[in-house]
Scaffold this active site. Structure first.
Site, PDB file in Angstrom:
ATOM      1  N   LYS A 191       0.999  -1.213  -0.034  1.00 30.46           N
ATOM      2  CA  LYS A 191      -0.108   0.032  -0.168  1.00 30.46           C
ATOM      3  C   LYS A 191       0.764   1.189  -0.118  1.00 30.46           C
ATOM      4  CE  LYS A 191      -3.754   2.671   2.517  1.00 30.46           C
ATOM      5  NZ  LYS A 191      -4.531   2.556   3.422  1.00 30.46           N
ATOM      6  N   GLU A 197      10.373  -4.835   4.287  1.00 30.41           N
ATOM      7  CA  GLU A 197      10.598  -6.337   4.086  1.00 30.41           C
ATOM      8  C   GLU A 197      10.461  -6.496   2.419  1.00 30.41           C
ATOM      9  OE1 GLU A 197       9.053  -5.036   6.512  1.00 30.41           O
ATOM     10  OE2 GLU A 197       9.037  -6.650   8.203  1.00 30.41           O
ATOM     11  N   GLY A 250      -4.963  -1.539   4.806  1.00 38.30           N
ATOM     12  CA  GLY A 250      -4.028  -2.723   4.229  1.00 38.30           C
ATOM     13  C   GLY A 250      -4.550  -4.048   4.276  1.00 38.30           C
ATOM     14  N   GLU A 336      -4.882  -6.996  14.637  1.00 36.48           N
ATOM     15  CA  GLU A 336      -4.464  -5.648  14.310  1.00 36.48           C
ATOM     16  C   GLU A 336      -5.416  -4.469  14.220  1.00 36.48           C
ATOM     17  OE1 GLU A 336      -0.539  -5.047  11.394  1.00 36.48           O
ATOM     18  OE2 GLU A 336      -2.618  -4.536  10.347  1.00 36.48           O
ATOM     19  N   HIS A 367      -5.378 -33.906  17.260  1.00 33.49           N
ATOM     20  CA  HIS A 367      -4.296 -34.888  17.639  1.00 33.49           C
ATOM     21  C   HIS A 367      -2.980 -33.917  18.354  1.00 33.49           C
ATOM     22  CE1 HIS A 367      -5.918 -38.105  16.003  1.00 33.49           C
ATOM     23  NE2 HIS A 367      -6.507 -37.416  15.024  1.00 33.49           N
ATOM     24  N   LYS A 477       9.356  -1.058  14.370  1.00 33.01           N
ATOM     25  CA  LYS A 477       9.906  -0.772  13.185  1.00 33.01           C
ATOM     26  C   LYS A 477      10.978   0.229  13.176  1.00 33.01           C
ATOM     27  CE  LYS A 477       5.685  -1.473  10.259  1.00 33.01           C
ATOM     28  NZ  LYS A 477       4.775  -0.725   9.328  1.00 33.01           N
TER      29      LYS A 477
HETATM   30  O1  F6P Z   1       3.326  -2.976   9.843  1.00 27.50           O
HETATM   31  C1  F6P Z   1       1.686  -3.100   9.545  1.00 27.50           C
HETATM   32  C2  F6P Z   1       1.401  -2.998   8.304  1.00 27.50           C
HETATM   33  O2  F6P Z   1       1.214  -1.715   8.122  1.00 27.50           O
HETATM   34  C3  F6P Z   1      -0.164  -3.645   8.046  1.00 27.50           C
HETATM   35  O3  F6P Z   1      -1.101  -3.013   8.375  1.00 27.50           O
HETATM   36  C4  F6P Z   1       0.057  -3.827   6.477  1.00 27.50           C
HETATM   37  O4  F6P Z   1      -0.884  -4.620   6.056  1.00 27.50           O
HETATM   38  C5  F6P Z   1       1.333  -4.048   6.203  1.00 27.50           C
HETATM   39  O5  F6P Z   1       2.069  -3.597   7.167  1.00 27.50           O
HETATM   40  C6  F6P Z   1       2.067  -3.953   4.843  1.00 27.50           C
HETATM   41  O6  F6P Z   1       2.153  -2.725   4.469  1.00 27.50           O
HETATM   42  P1  F6P Z   1       2.090  -2.119   3.167  1.00 27.50           P
HETATM   43  O7  F6P Z   1       1.094  -2.991   2.195  1.00 27.50           O
HETATM   44  O8  F6P Z   1       2.145  -0.831   3.102  1.00 27.50           O
HETATM   45  O9  F6P Z   1       3.517  -2.720   2.388  1.00 27.50           O
END
Ligand code: F6P
Length: 506
Positions: A191, A197, A250, A336, A367, A477
Site C-alpha cells: 500500500k 521487507e 492494508g 491488528e 491430535h 519498526k
Molecule cells: O506493519 C503493519 C502494516 O502496516 C499492515 O497494516 C500492512 O498490511 C502491512 O504493514 C504492509 O504494509 P504495506 O502494504 O504498506 O507494505
C-alpha cells in the site's frame, strides 16, 4: 434511567450465563441461533446455538449497540465517511465490491477494469509465456491473497503464484527455486510502497531475474499500491502500476489491486465472483435487522466471551485443508484491528479488547491442541469452518470422516462426559460456533471473509475503538531502522548483548 455504556457493560458482566445444555431447553434455540444464508456461490449455515448467546444477553447488547450508535457508525462506514478518525480517512473496502459511496464505487470499478485488462493481457500472452508469479508483500498485502489462492486453486491455477512475505531470504529463495526467470513475473504489493521487507525482497527478485538472463527485468514487474508515484519512481512502468484508493486499509485490501494475483491465478471472472460473494454478505450486514443479522450475532457472542466470561483467546479450526490459511488471515484482521487499549477518542478502554486469535486445521489440531480445549483450565470459544462438498476426488470416506470429526468436537465440547475418575471427566459447557458452506468457491470464500471483516467492525463499535489504524506496529519498526542505520545504541543490557552476540552494529 437513561442507558449509558458503562452501566450496560456492568449489567452485562453481572448477567448469569446458563449452561449450554440448559439453554437448549428453549424449544426455539436451534432455529433462533442458526441461519442458512443463500449466497451467490451456495448457502452457508451459521450455527451459533452452541454458544452462550441467549435473549437476556442479546437484549443488553442490543441496548448497548443503540448507545454506541452502531447503526449510524455502520452507515458512516458504508457511506465512506472518515470512520478511521485517528487517520482522518474512510475505510472503503466495501466500495471495492460495489457497496458504498457512489463516487468511490465508480473509482474502484475503473481501477478494477485496469487490473482486468492487465490480467487478460498476461493470459493472452502479451508478456510471452508466463507460468509463475512471485507476489511480494507482507501483512495485508500478502495474507489475503495467500489465503484466497491456497483455498481456490487446489485443482490448479492459470498462473502458479508464490507469495513471499518474510524478509528472511529463505522465503524468496524457495520461491525462486520453484520458478524459471524466463517465464516468471513479479508483483510488488505494498500500500505504502515503503515497507522494508517488501522493498528489500523486490530488489532481490529483480536481481534474480537479471542474473537469470532476463534482459528487461523491470518489464516483468507489476506494482500494486496506493502510492503509484513511488512505484514509478522505483522503476515500474506506469502501465504496470495498478493503484488502489488510500481509503482501503492494508488488511482489507485483497478486494483491490492487491487481489491481482488472485485474478491472475483464477481468471478475472473468478475474482469478480469473489467480489460478488463479499457484496452479498455486505448487503446482509447492512439490511438485516440486528436480531437476525449473522454478523451481529457472531460479534455479540464474541463479546460474551471477552467481556463477561473472561476469555482471553478464541480458536478457529478449518475442517478443510483448503482453508488452512484462514486462521493466519484472521489473526491479522482481528488482532491488528481490535488489539487496542484506547477508544477512538483517545480515552483508556478500561476493558478487554480483541482476544488472541489462533487456530489450525482439523483433524490435525485434534491430535495436538484439543486436549486443552476439552479439559484445560481455560475457557476458549471455538469456531469451526467446514464445507459440504469435498475439494478432492478421493474416496468420499475422507470427507465423511473429516466432517463427522468436526461435528463430534462441537458436540463433545458442549456435552462433556462424567467419569468416576476426574482425569477422565470432561466438564462440557464449552462453546463453539460452526460455519458450514455448501461449497468452497470464490463467492462463498468472499462471503466468509466479508463476514469476518464486519464481525470485527461490530465488536470495535461496541467497544468504541477505531479498528482501522495500527499505531502499535510502528515502534518496533522504528527501532529496527535505527539499528540498521548504525544508530542503535543505549538499549537495555539484554538487547545490547543480543546485538553484540549476533555481530550487529559491532
Ligand atoms: O506493519 C503493519 C502494516 O502496516 C499492515 O497494516 C500492512 O498490511 C502491512 O504493514 C504492509 O504494509 P504495506 O502494504 O504498506 O507494505
Amino acid at each position: 434511567m437513561t442507558d449509558t455504556s458503562a452501566a450496560l457493560w456492568e449489567q452485562f458482566e453481572q448477567l448469569e450465563f446458563p449452561a449450554l445444555a440448559a439453554l437448549f431447553a428453549a424449544p426455539d434455540r436451534l432455529a433462533r441461533y442458526s441461519t442458512t444464508l443463500g449466497l451467490p456461490g451456495g448457502a452457508i449455515r451459521f450455527d451459533w446455538s452452541k454458544t452462550h448467546l441467549y435473549p437476556a444477553a442479546e437484549a443488553i447488547l442490543t441496548r448497548l449497540a443503540d448507545v454506541q450508535q452502531f447503526t449510524e457508525k455502520r452507515r458512516q462506514l458504508i457511506d465512506g465517511e472518515p470512520i478511521n478518525n485517528t487517520e482522518g480517512r474512510a475505510a472503503e473496502h466495501t466500495a471495492q465490491r460495489g457497496v458504498g459511496n457512489a463516487a468511490s464505487v465508480v473509482e474502484a470499478e475503473a481501477l478494477q477494469a485496469r487490473m482486468e485488462a492487465l490480467v487478460e493481457a498476461i493470459h493472452e500472452g502479451l508478456f510471452g509465456e508466463v507460468r509463475s508469479l512471485i507476489h511480494i508483500g507482507i501483512g495485508g498485502s500478502a495474507l489475503g491473497p495467500a489465503l484466497a489462492i491456497d483455498a481456490l486453486t487446489h485443482d490448479g491455477a492459470r498462473v502458479a503464484v508464490h507469495v513471499v512475505s518474510n524478509i528472511d531470504g529463505c522465503a524468496l529463495e524457495t520461491a525462486c527455486r520453484a520458478c524459471d526467470p524466463a517465464t516468471t513475473m513479479i508483483a510488488i504489493a505494498s500500500k505504502t510502497f515503503t515497507t522494508t521487507e517488501t522493498m528489500t525482497n523486490a530488489a532481490s527478485a529483480l536481481d534474480w531475474l537479471r542474473e537469470g538472463g532476463v534482459e528487461d527485468p523491470y518489464g516483468r514487474v507489476v506494482a500494486l499500491t496506493a502510492a503509484p508515484e513511488k512505484a514509478v519512481e522505483w522503476g515500474v512502468d506506469d502501465t504496470r502500476v495498478l493503484p488502489f484508493a488510500e481509503s482501503v486499509g492494508g488488511r482489507y485490501s485483497l478486494w483491490s489491486s492487491i487481489g491481482f494475483p488472485i485474478a491472475l491465478a483464477l481468471g478475472y471472472a473468478g475474482f469478480a465472483e469473489f467480489l460478488a460473494g463479499a457484496k452479498a454478505m455486505d448487503l446482509h450486514f447492512i439490511e438485516t435487522p440486528l436480531a437476525g443479522n449473522v454478523v451481529v450475532r457472531a460479534a455479540f457472542a464474541d463479546l460474551i466471551y471477552t467481556q463477561a466470561l473472561g476469555c482471553q483467546s478464541r480458536a478457529v479450526f478449518a475442517y478443510d485443508q483448503r482453508l488452512a490459511l484462514f486462521p493466519d488471515y484472521l489473526q491479522q484482521l482481528e488482532m491488528e484491528s481490535n488489539g487496542k487499549s484506547v477508544t477512538a477518542d483517545g480515552q483508556p478502554l478500561n476493558r478487554p479488547s480483541a482476544p488472541v486469535t489462533w487456530g489450525g486445521v482439523g483433524t490435525d489440531a485434534q491430535h495436538a491442541v484439543f486436549q486443552l480445549l476439552h479439559q484445560g483450565t481455560h475457557l476458549i470459544p471455538v469456531d469451526f469452518l467446514a464445507v459440504k462438498i469435498p475439494g478432492h476426488d478421493l474416496d468420499p470416506v475422507h470427507h465423511q470422516i473429516l466432517l463427522s470429526n468436526c461435528f463430534a468436537q462441537g458436540a463433545a465440547l458442549m456435552a462433556g462426559a462424567a467419569a468416576d475418575d476426574a482425569a477422565r471427566s470432561y466438564p462440557g459447557n464449552r462453546p463453539s460456533a460452526t460455519m458450514l458452506a455448501d461449497d468452497l468457491n470464490p463467492a462463498t470464500l468472499g462471503a466468509l471473509i466479508a463476514f469476518h471483516e464486519h464481525r470485527v467492525f461490530v465488536s470495535a463499535m461496541m467497544l468504541g475503538i477505531n479498528p482501522f489504524d495500527q499505531f502499535g506496529v510502528e515502534l518496533g519498526k522504528k527501532i529496527a531502522k535505527q539499528i540498521d542505520s548504525g544508530g542503535g545504541e543505549g538499549f537495555d543490557p539484554s538487547t545490547e548483548a543480543l546485538l553484540a552476540a549476533a555481530g550487529i552494529g559491532a
